[in-house]
Motif scaffolding. Sequence first.
Motif, mmCIF file in Angstrom:
data_model
loop_
_atom_site.group_PDB
_atom_site.id
_atom_site.type_symbol
_atom_site.label_atom_id
_atom_site.label_comp_id
_atom_site.label_asym_id
_atom_site.label_seq_id
_atom_site.Cartn_x
_atom_site.Cartn_y
_atom_site.Cartn_z
ATOM 1 N N ALA A 385 0.842 -1.195 0.000
ATOM 2 C CA ALA A 385 0.000 0.000 0.000
ATOM 3 C C ALA A 385 0.871 1.237 0.000
ATOM 4 C CB ALA A 385 -0.923 0.000 1.214
ATOM 5 N N GLY A 386 0.321 2.298 -0.544
ATOM 6 C CA GLY A 386 1.025 3.575 -0.553
ATOM 7 C C GLY A 386 0.118 4.673 -1.056
ATOM 8 N N ALA A 387 0.417 5.902 -0.642
ATOM 9 C CA ALA A 387 -0.402 7.037 -1.097
ATOM 10 C C ALA A 387 -0.055 7.410 -2.536
ATOM 11 C CB ALA A 387 -0.172 8.222 -0.171
ATOM 12 N N PHE A 388 1.224 7.309 -2.913
ATOM 13 C CA PHE A 388 1.690 7.648 -4.259
ATOM 14 C C PHE A 388 1.263 9.056 -4.663
ATOM 15 C CE2 PHE A 388 1.890 3.012 -4.258
ATOM 16 C CZ PHE A 388 3.123 2.797 -4.833
ATOM 17 N N HIS A 389 1.507 10.017 -3.756
ATOM 18 C CA HIS A 389 1.227 11.423 -4.079
ATOM 19 C C HIS A 389 2.281 11.970 -5.024
ATOM 20 C CE1 HIS A 389 -2.117 11.788 -1.444
ATOM 21 N NE2 HIS A 389 -1.430 11.575 -0.341
ATOM 22 N N VAL A 390 3.558 11.741 -4.700
ATOM 23 C CA VAL A 390 4.662 12.270 -5.512
ATOM 24 C C VAL A 390 5.092 11.238 -6.550
ATOM 25 C CG1 VAL A 390 7.014 13.161 -5.453
ATOM 26 C CG2 VAL A 390 5.423 13.699 -3.584
ATOM 27 N N ALA A 391 5.383 10.055 -6.085
ATOM 28 C CA ALA A 391 5.765 8.981 -7.005
ATOM 29 C C ALA A 391 4.519 8.293 -7.553
ATOM 30 C CB ALA A 391 6.652 7.979 -6.277
ATOM 31 N N ARG A 392 4.725 7.444 -8.531
ATOM 32 C CA ARG A 392 3.646 6.670 -9.141
ATOM 33 C C ARG A 392 3.998 5.182 -9.091
ATOM 34 N NH1 ARG A 392 3.924 9.346 -14.872
ATOM 35 N NH2 ARG A 392 6.108 9.036 -14.309
ATOM 36 N N PRO A 393 3.008 4.299 -9.163
ATOM 37 C CA PRO A 393 3.326 2.866 -9.198
ATOM 38 C C PRO A 393 4.275 2.495 -10.324
ATOM 39 C CG PRO A 393 0.990 3.176 -8.798
ATOM 40 C CD PRO A 393 1.553 4.538 -9.091
ATOM 41 N N SER A 394 4.231 3.227 -11.420
ATOM 42 C CA SER A 394 5.126 2.929 -12.542
ATOM 43 C C SER A 394 6.571 3.277 -12.230
ATOM 44 C CB SER A 394 4.675 3.693 -13.793
ATOM 45 O OG SER A 394 4.652 5.095 -13.546
ATOM 46 N N ASP A 395 6.823 3.998 -11.125
ATOM 47 C CA ASP A 395 8.195 4.311 -10.742
ATOM 48 C C ASP A 395 8.870 3.139 -10.045
ATOM 49 O OD1 ASP A 395 8.016 6.884 -11.757
ATOM 50 O OD2 ASP A 395 7.265 7.718 -9.865
ATOM 51 N N LEU A 396 8.106 2.130 -9.653
ATOM 52 C CA LEU A 396 8.706 0.919 -9.099
ATOM 53 C C LEU A 396 9.463 0.183 -10.197
ATOM 54 C CD1 LEU A 396 5.605 -0.350 -7.079
ATOM 55 C CD2 LEU A 396 7.704 0.585 -6.080
ATOM 56 N N PRO A 398 10.296 -2.590 -12.792
ATOM 57 C CA PRO A 398 9.294 -3.384 -13.522
ATOM 58 C C PRO A 398 9.046 -4.758 -12.925
ATOM 59 C CG PRO A 398 10.803 -2.311 -15.046
ATOM 60 C CD PRO A 398 11.352 -2.085 -13.678
ATOM 61 N N GLU A 399 10.119 -5.408 -12.448
ATOM 62 C CA GLU A 399 9.937 -6.755 -11.894
ATOM 63 C C GLU A 399 9.017 -6.730 -10.679
ATOM 64 O OE1 GLU A 399 14.003 -6.420 -13.776
ATOM 65 O OE2 GLU A 399 12.756 -5.241 -12.398
ATOM 66 N N LEU A 400 9.151 -5.697 -9.835
ATOM 67 C CA LEU A 400 8.305 -5.605 -8.649
ATOM 68 C C LEU A 400 6.872 -5.269 -9.026
ATOM 69 C CD1 LEU A 400 8.305 -5.825 -5.592
ATOM 70 C CD2 LEU A 400 8.870 -3.394 -5.451
ATOM 71 N N GLN A 401 6.708 -4.440 -10.030
ATOM 72 C CA GLN A 401 5.352 -4.146 -10.509
ATOM 73 C C GLN A 401 4.651 -5.425 -10.953
ATOM 74 O OE1 GLN A 401 4.878 -0.785 -13.266
ATOM 75 N NE2 GLN A 401 6.972 -0.157 -12.784
ATOM 76 N N GLY A 402 5.415 -6.305 -11.622
ATOM 77 C CA GLY A 402 4.814 -7.539 -12.116
ATOM 78 C C GLY A 402 4.399 -8.482 -11.006
ATOM 79 N N ARG A 403 5.017 -8.362 -9.830
ATOM 80 C CA ARG A 403 4.664 -9.232 -8.708
ATOM 81 C C ARG A 403 3.534 -8.652 -7.867
ATOM 82 N NH1 ARG A 403 5.687 -14.323 -9.634
ATOM 83 N NH2 ARG A 403 7.726 -14.573 -10.619
ATOM 84 N N LEU A 404 3.005 -7.510 -8.243
ATOM 85 C CA LEU A 404 1.831 -6.919 -7.587
ATOM 86 C C LEU A 404 0.765 -6.692 -8.659
ATOM 87 C CD1 LEU A 404 3.778 -4.325 -5.409
ATOM 88 C CD2 LEU A 404 2.715 -6.435 -4.579
#
Length: 521
Positions: A385-396, A398-404
Amino acid sequence: MSLTMPAAAEHAAAAAANIEELTPRQIVAELDRYIVGQAKAKRAVAVALRNRHRRRMLPEEMRDEVIPKNILMIGPTGVGKTEIARRLAKLARAPFLKIEATKFTEVGYVGRDVDSMIRDLVQIAVRLVEAEMTEAVKERADEIALDRIVDILQPRRDRPKTQNMPMGDQFAQFQQQMGRLFGLGENAPVNAPGGTSSGTSSSSGSDGDSGDAEYERRRAEQETRIRERLREQVRSGARDDEEIEIDVEEGSGAPFMQLFSPGGMEEMGMDMQGMLGQMLPKRRRSRRVRIGEARRILGQEAARSLIDQEAVGREAVERAEQGGIVFLDELDKITGRGGSSQGSGGGPDVSREGVQRDLLPIIEGSTVQTKYGPVRTNHILFVAAGAFHVARPSDLIPELQGRLPIRVELDALGEGDFRRILTEPKNALTHQYAALLGTEGVDVRFADDGVEEIARIAVDVNSRTENIGARRLHTVMERLLEEISFDAPDEVQGQITVDAAFVRERLSDVVNDEDLSRYIL
């Protein structure tokens, strides 16, 4: 002596069966009792929980191939992200760990490595299993504790010491004990069995032997009746206020030591008793306590002796592997700023991208060594979980994005949501404050217009200062009832109605002064 505990296994199986009977719709209904709104997030976690039950029903060769669909919750603070995961774990009776991603650092740097979250999860599972097994042996442990207390109040007769005693002396000793117990004094006439005085010799050897046997039988029966009477008195609580002296195990007092592990420097509690086994016998000390407290202390000690600790460890590892839930909060804080996963210094930040790389194998599935054995993380459910006010999920990375793979956006809360939060959930704030002040004889009642005014003020302050979601209600309610809470024991009694006028009177000055509201509300 440790036992294998089939009853505890049955108890744990029954607990697991209850949650498996719930459909996703029923799981959402259970979450609705505590959490307002956020239907999409509730549906996602309900499906994830139900999929665990579906996976257990698959053939064994296919079961290991089905991995959990980890979830990423995106939303501002105070909208229910943590509460959804916490209530889900409580509903599932599963090991649940909430931890902030910002606590970790990259391998090779001073700080906590990501493997520690799995060790913490297993430790939570151990406590869950121990609690269940303790409950399963509670009745037997209580009986053992009762026996120990009765032994203290009426020690068992030590037969070898009196075996070679003259018959008259044995009877005199017994009569004196009975006299002290029933208040007959110690000067009662002493007659040896068979009607002869202690100074008169016995009739014959055979008569003496039969007299000894009859005497021993009567004495054993008398002792049994006394112990049973004491047992019933202790069981009923009639002697709870009496003090006795008991021998108890000292606490382990396991020291915490800084160790350098392959994953970095880790703070671990070293169980010296477990490492050295019988080389360090457990120390015992005497305590003088009331019988009621002694029953609790001795009952817990007996329960620990009845539980097979190896079985606890095996079951805990199984629970953590197959049913564990890790809630990884503040995930947005380990992403790069401004769309870059690189830190401001031009290289990877040890608290950002480095931590992401370390998290990846844990979430993908790896084996973590714990003091209870290796733990595979392949089927642990991760809810990030995260607020992602400044950053975005796409800033993670890519491998970690794929595991969520499952992403759920949680809605910001409005005035209507706040009104429902104040009244509808089982643990609503209005119910909590009314119950707390009710213990002081103050009957606080919240009128509908009062609840609406509280919700309006909370939304207004959130819009003019930092939006902290439903957590604003805690600050508003505390400020609103501060005076009543302070005066309740001494000056305030009876019924108090919290209506709109009451709320405006107590909060108008703070709300109208924007600078003051930043610090108080």
